[in-house]
Design an enzyme around this catalytic site. Structure first.
Site, short mmCIF file in Angstrom:
data_model
loop_
_atom_site.label_atom_id
_atom_site.label_comp_id
_atom_site.label_asym_id
_atom_site.label_seq_id
_atom_site.Cartn_x
_atom_site.Cartn_y
_atom_site.Cartn_z
N ASP A 75 10.33 -29.45 21.08
CA ASP A 75 10.20 -27.88 20.83
C ASP A 75 10.91 -27.84 19.55
O ASP A 75 10.95 -28.86 18.64
CB ASP A 75 10.87 -26.99 21.79
CG ASP A 75 10.23 -25.65 21.68
OD1 ASP A 75 10.17 -25.14 20.63
OD2 ASP A 75 9.59 -25.27 22.79
N HIS B 297 8.98 -29.02 16.57
CA HIS B 297 8.44 -27.69 16.02
C HIS B 297 8.83 -27.26 14.85
O HIS B 297 8.63 -26.19 14.40
CB HIS B 297 8.45 -26.77 17.03
CG HIS B 297 7.35 -27.23 18.32
ND1 HIS B 297 7.04 -26.32 19.41
CD2 HIS B 297 7.05 -28.42 18.99
CE1 HIS B 297 6.33 -27.04 20.35
NE2 HIS B 297 6.32 -28.27 19.87
#
Length: 501
Positions: A304, A330
């Protein structure tokens, strides 16, 4: 990476201004009347050039481990690979004795002592535990070569009255963190060997939970597919804990977020986070409601956000992220929760590779990202990204006030944002950037200076953008651009491999 001790004095704000009238006249000599009118109209409506962020207000130097050991503990556990026998997995054998040492060694003043975990011999280097609480003035200190393993029995993490830990449900919050920080001047640190080895905490998110064929990570994927929520434990959570330190520690395979911090004064230095890009919701380090934070000299790989600065229930401000490297994440991010505000954040001299060390790409391959929406938006102000190198990403620059199509009555407003020195290389097919303000009342306020992207496709609306030496010039509904004066150049980039652990 360099381990030399150094003190970082944060840079003073640099002066940037719009072109003077005389300089603008010289630059536009020979243009047609129509072109001049168009340029003047664009220039007149541009946002002011932002004052650069200065980040952490502290003077931060490389930490050192405490010299006073309150409670030395020696491993008595022999693991088979990364698992133990059924009895030990059912009732992790080291929980009680580590917690007893932590309870004994809590400090009442400003002093600091260590609870040190060491190997007995080459065959006994492991500790197996359920949730632990680190108190004021304590450092949980792992010797080089020692691994602290998190329990695979969800019942050991269970929060009373909440959904069952280790399940997918309509609500979350069923699991305690593996390590909770509950006092000032605490730390989770390791001894670093001359060969570069560090102590390690392994959340074992990839292994089957006790008595099942389900892993923590598969629960996260299942929750996404069902539109429900996972009940997985975070690895380290510091709750309003001032002056917290992470130093020279390896954090691997977390079931959920690796580090979540709230409080005033947080230093993460020499931290190596290694979890695959495919492991959902495994954020690296999340300062949330945090003030005076420095994250430096670290390597972060996860599934993430690599960094996610959040301003949900409390504001976050005065944050520096520097000299660090990201893999398969991310993005180097702010948001999505910005309700209470985020301000004075400096990202400096960082690299980001869109794949992890095994070549896996994450589900959302971003570089620089600020994200929020009317569901949880607020003001994000005075953010600077200095000298950022990106490779193999799909979304190099993302400034999105409509993240995940969130709806509500909040106002996401990003202003005084400066990107100074960014280069992208090897961008994946279809790579595109996003420059989207909320509306004409709350436009994105951004300056792009010394920007070189190998993929210049974009989506843009409602933005006032200053430009200097940029190969991307966004346009669209409600978008205005103007030249600004600047200095420096696009950074030269190299991308270090994730170090061997």
């Amino acid at each position: 990476m360099s381990r030399s001790t150094r003190t970082e004095h944060l840079p003073a704000p640099r002066t940037r201004r719009r072109l003077t009238a005389a300089a603008l006249a010289a630059a536009t000599a020979g243009l047609t009347t129509a072109a001049l009118l168009a340029l003047n109209a664009t220039t007149a409506s541009a946002a002011p050039t932002p004052a650069p962020a200065t980040g952490d207000t502290r003077t931060v130097s490389q930490p050192s481990v405490p010299t006073t050991v309150c409670a030395p503990l020696t491993s008595g556990l022999a693991m088979s690979g990364r698992t133990a026998g059924t009895a030990d997995e059912t009732n992790p054998p080291d929980t009680a004795r580590i917690q007893a040492a932590l309870d004994k060694c809590a400090q009442s003043g400003s002093g600091q002592v260590a609870v040190k975990l060491s190997a007995a011999d080459a065959g006994h280097t492991a500790f197996l535990t359920g949730p632990l609480t680190v108190h004021q003035g304590e450092v949980l200190l792992l010797d080089s070569g020692v691994t602290l393993y998190g329990s695979l029995n969800p019942a050991t993490y269970q929060v009373s009255g909440k959904p069952t830990c280790g399940t997918v449900a309509t609500d979350s919050g069923g699991c305690k963190p593996l390590i909770t920080i509950a006092g000032a001047n605490a730390g989770v640190e390791a001894v670093r060997s001359s060969s570069g080895g560090q102590g390690r905490i392994d959340g074992r998110g990839d292994l089957d939970l006790l008595g099942t064929s389900t892993t923590w990570w598969s629960l996260a994927t299942d929750a996404k597919n069902k539109g429900e929520k996972q009940n997985n434990p975070r690895m380290i959570q510091a709750n309003s804990s001032d002056n917290f330190t992470l130093y020279d520690i390896d954090l691997v395979n977390s079931p959920n977020f690796h580090v979540y911090y709230s409080g005033n004064g947080f230093t993460a230095w020499g931290v190596r986070i290694k979890t695959p890009a495919t492991a959902r919701n495994t954020d690296g380090i999340d300062p949330a409601g945090a003030t005076n934070v420095t994250i430096a000299d670290s390597y972060i790989q996860d599934g993430d956000d690599g960094i996610a600065v959040k301003g949900g229930s409390a504001a976050s401000k005065n944050i520096t992220v520097k000299d660090s490297h990201f893999y398969g994440t991310h993005g180097i991010s702010i948001g999505s929760e910005t309700n209470s505000g985020v301000s004075n954040v400096l990202f400096e001299n960082n690299t980001l590779t869109g794949t992890d060390s095994s070549g896996n790409a994450g589900g959302s391959s971003n570089g620089i990202r600020i994200k929020s929406s009317p569901a949880n938006g607020g003001t994000v102000r005075q953010v600077t990204y200095d000298n950022t190198c990106l490779t193999k990403v799909k979304y190099p620059l993302v400034f999105d006030t409509h993240y995940s199509s969130g709806t509500g009555s909040s106002t996401p407003y990003f202003t005084d944002i400066l990107v100074n020195g960014v280069r992208s290389t090897g961008s994946v097919s279809g790579a595109t950037s996003t420059f989207v303000g909320l509306n004409s009342t709350y436009p994105l306020g951004l300056t792009l200076e010394n920007v070189s992207l190998d993929a210049t496709a974009y989506t843009a609306s409602y933005a006032n953008i200053g430009l200097y030496n940029s190969d991307i010039t966004p346009s669209g509904t409600g978008v205005t651009t103007s030249p600004v004066s600047g200095s420096g150049s696009v950074p030269s980039c190299s991308f270090p491999a994730f170090p061997g652990l």
